[in-house]
Design a protein around this motif. Structure first.
Motif: not given
Length: 419
Positions: A267-270, A368-369, A377-380, A412-414
């Motif tokens: 789940t990605v909150p976008i 989100i990074l 699997l990475f998210i950008a 931090t925060g990403f």
């Protein structure tokens, strides 16, 4: 080692560039016929560390309620979108406290300043031409109270690297002579010398060409259907051109990232928030502003891009619709004309280009990074209105993470878990 990047917007293309520079075999999958043809195509054009405040800020939920149904509202939530976004909306409200707003703003500023440096590095290395201007940005205010609040915010951010100077009305007119006719309506402004301007589409297209020279393979006109699990990670991407395999994957699909990742249980909150721009030839207005002008009260940006002028200033929650609203475009143009009457010379319906794209907005207003819950699997994604501002730095940070390196800035925060 092979890495597949999903999406050839500015963030995905920058990620591919820095991965290729590290020696990875890189392929990029993009459903459009070229790079940067969706949200990165017609954005506002400003690379501005001065505008890093998230939309989730104190008082915003009440404003949004007051703006419901108003076509000229700065941020319009369509009634039909509300049932689909309630969970995201609750998180958005939770981020509207003073404490969260300040913390999220500083996270964005850290990445924005880093990204500006990375963009300048790429520009020096590649010589990409993209209508760049480096004379800063002027933000104007029509009342003293708003100006005071703007200066207070700039002062707060200056402790973390933002550079600014106060500008009285005379200084505003000196920097932008086109303001002379409406100077009596101004309270003053703030000048941000490090902010830049450039055409994101031209830059990303040029960067994609440099990527290709480094061996990156672009699969244009190829739609991602989903990710396929295998072992403890992702094994392949199912696409309209067949199955494509790799060792690692980066999801950089903007507002469409959640639609793909939910297929593998993430789940990605976008949520998509539509923005519109109007681009016009500037030749009919020889005295047009030489630098971007951001109007705080009327909420528009007037930006020189080469011989063109681009206007932005709209946010609309309407799902994934990318049709420019005629009413909202007209409202933006009228706001600009109220400050710059001569802008009306440029707005010829035969040559004006109206565009809309959906910004990928997180409830915190921060991107989100980094790694997902699936190991390879990475998210950008999730840059909201700051994709162009943060794009190059995001690509550099994510490429470092994929390579197992420590990013050059504090990450931090990403993380997805931070959202």
């Amino acid at each position: 080692m092979k890495v597949i990047v999903l999406g050839a917007g500015v963030v995905g293309t920058a990620t591919a560039y820095f991965l290729a520079r590290r020696g990875f075999e890189v392929e990029v999958i993009e459903r459009q016929k070229g790079a940067a043809l969706e949200t990165s195509f017609g954005n506002g054009g400003v690379i501005h560390a001065s505008e890093v405040e998230p939309w989730s800020q104190p008082g915003m939920p009440i404003k949004i309620l007051k703006w419901l149904g108003k076509e000229n509202a700065p941020l319009l939530v369509r009634y039909g979108a509300i049932p689909k976004m309630w969970h995201w909306g609750l998180k958005f409200i939770a981020n509207c406290t003073e404490e969260r707003f300040h913390a999220n703003t500083l996270v964005n500023l850290r990445l924005a300043l880093h990204s500006l440096g990375v963009l300048q590095q790429i520009r020096a290395e590649t010589g990409i031409e993209y209508d760049v201007r480096t004379q800063g940005v002027l933000k104007i205010y029509s009342n003293a109270q708003s100006l005071k609040a703007g200066i207070a915010t700039a002062q707060f951010l200056s402790g973390s690297g933002l550079t600014y100077s106060e500008a009285d009305v005379t200084e505003c007119v000196r920097r932008v002579p086109a303001l002379k006719g409406t100077a009596s309506t101004l309270a003053g402004g703030i000048y941000f010398p490090r902010d830049e301007v450039g055409d994101c589409h031209k830059f990303t297209t040029g960067l994609a060409e440099r990527c290709a020279e480094l061996g990156v393979k672009f699969h244009y006109g190829t739609t991602v259907h989903g990710l396929e699990r295998g072992g403890n990670g992702i094994a392949a991407v199912a696409t309209s051109s067949g199955t494509m395999r790799a060792d690692k994957f980066v999801a950089s699909l903007g507002s469409y990232t959640p639609l793909i990742l939910r297929g593998v249980g993430i789940t990605v909150p976008i949520y998509p928030v539509k923005g519109v721009t109007i681009t016009v030839p500037g030749e009919a207005w020889p005295e047009r502003p030489p630098i971007p002008v951001i109007d705080d009260g009327r909420i528009f940006g007037l930006v020189p891009l080469g011989e063109r002028m681009r206007v932005s200033g709209s946010a609309e929650v309407a799902g994934y619709d990318t049709t420019p609203s005629a009413a909202r475009c007209a409202a933006i143009v009228n706001n600009v004309i109220s400050v710059f009457p001569d802008f009306a010379r440029c707005v010829d319906q035969r040559t004006a280009k109206y565009w809309a794209g959906v910004r990928p907005v997180t409830p915190s207003g921060t991107p989100i990074l980094g790694p997902s819950p699936i190991a390879n699997l990475f998210i950008a994604a999730g840059h909201g209105h700051l994709g162009w501002t943060m794009g190059c730095g995001s690509g550099e940070v994510v490429a470092a993470m994929v390579a197992g390196e420590q990013p050059t800035i504090d990450a931090t925060g990403f993380a997805l878990a931070d959202h």
